[in-house]
Design a protein around this motif. Structure first.
Motif, mmCIF file in Angstrom:
data_model
loop_
_atom_site.group_PDB
_atom_site.id
_atom_site.type_symbol
_atom_site.label_atom_id
_atom_site.label_comp_id
_atom_site.label_asym_id
_atom_site.label_seq_id
_atom_site.Cartn_x
_atom_site.Cartn_y
_atom_site.Cartn_z
ATOM 1 N N GLU A 70 0.842 -1.197 0.000
ATOM 2 C CA GLU A 70 0.000 0.000 0.000
ATOM 3 C C GLU A 70 0.877 1.246 0.000
ATOM 4 O O GLU A 70 1.653 1.470 0.917
ATOM 5 N N LEU A 71 0.745 2.075 -1.033
ATOM 6 C CA LEU A 71 1.572 3.270 -1.153
ATOM 7 C C LEU A 71 0.841 4.551 -0.770
ATOM 8 O O LEU A 71 1.483 5.572 -0.517
ATOM 9 N N ASP A 72 -0.485 4.518 -0.727
ATOM 10 C CA ASP A 72 -1.259 5.708 -0.383
ATOM 11 C C ASP A 72 -1.081 6.020 1.101
ATOM 12 O O ASP A 72 -1.458 5.224 1.963
ATOM 13 N N SER A 73 -0.513 7.184 1.417
ATOM 14 C CA SER A 73 -0.191 7.523 2.809
ATOM 15 C C SER A 73 -1.437 7.654 3.682
ATOM 16 O O SER A 73 -1.390 7.328 4.870
ATOM 17 N N THR A 74 -2.561 8.092 3.124
ATOM 18 C CA THR A 74 -3.798 8.205 3.900
ATOM 19 C C THR A 74 -4.305 6.823 4.296
ATOM 20 O O THR A 74 -4.699 6.597 5.449
ATOM 21 N N LYS A 75 -4.263 5.887 3.363
ATOM 22 C CA LYS A 75 -4.702 4.514 3.658
ATOM 23 C C LYS A 75 -3.750 3.847 4.647
ATOM 24 O O LYS A 75 -4.176 3.094 5.511
ATOM 25 N N ARG A 76 -2.447 4.136 4.502
ATOM 26 C CA ARG A 76 -1.473 3.548 5.435
ATOM 27 C C ARG A 76 -1.712 4.058 6.854
ATOM 28 O O ARG A 76 -1.659 3.301 7.818
ATOM 29 N N TYR A 79 -4.823 2.434 8.321
ATOM 30 C CA TYR A 79 -4.578 1.036 8.678
ATOM 31 C C TYR A 79 -3.973 0.917 10.075
ATOM 32 O O TYR A 79 -4.256 -0.036 10.798
#
Length: 196
Positions: A70-76, A79
């Motif tokens: 996962e590269l999207d910082s918001t999703k990271r 999580y």
């Protein structure tokens, strides 16, 4: 343990490639006991066959509970607030991906939730690969980078005391010496977390 014979066409012993098989390797008590040229089998010992054999790979620095894809910082960031069961499921998937890639030893550098310690226990009970060496929780300086994986060293706790507490469950101690690493520019951000 009765042992196992493995017949291969080629193998790599860690320093030399041996391409001109077949070779018969005898494994006893989890270690290679003997290597014979040709297909020379001993009676009463199970046989497996493979095209190629080599020592297992070592993952030297991982955080199994993180989804590295996962590269999207918001999703990271979201999580990191996920339920423990979800993180454990991601970690189990990471373990299987490691094994499928030929990794037989994983050094997990820590997580604040104890996911790596839970996984290590599961692997030990099942006597499964890959073997996990875990830091449990890492150590970071107060209010510095690493809250997802590390316990803070505060003025109320001495370094010796914190290391002693973590060492009860840890296979290794991880100390965060830097800030976050910007992989796009290949640079560490911020000053070192600890003085000598």
């Amino acid at each position: 343990m009765p042992g196992l014979q493995i017949v291969v066409q080629s193998y790599f012993d860690g320093s030399t490639y041996h391409p001109d098989g077949p070779f018969t390797l005898t494994v006893q008590d989890g270690c290679i006991h003997e290597i014979r040229s040709g297909e020379r089998l001993r009676e009463g010992m199970p046989v497996r066959r493979a095209a190629f054999l080599m020592p297992g790979l070592v993952e030297a620095h991982s955080h199994l509970f993180l989804d590295g894809g996962e590269l999207d910082s918001t999703k990271r960031a979201a999580y990191l607030k996920a339920p423990r069961d979800e993180m454990l499921a991601v970690a189990r998937q990471s373990v299987w991906q490691s094994l499928e890639a030929g990794v037989t030893l994983v050094r997990d550098a820590g997580d604040i939730h104890g996911i790596n310690l839970s996984l290590r226990e599961e692997q030990q009970v099942a006597q499964a690969l890959p073997r996990l060496l875990c830091a449990g929780r890492a150590i970071r300086n107060a209010r510095r980078y690493g809250s997802f994986m590390a316990q803070e060293l505060t003025e109320q706790t001495s370094p010796e005391q914190l290391v002693s507490e973590l060492a009860v469950q840890a296979d290794q101690i991880k100390i965060l010496m830097t800030g976050i690493i910007d992989f796009e520019v290949g640079a560490v951000l911020g000053a070192p977390q600890f003085t000598l």
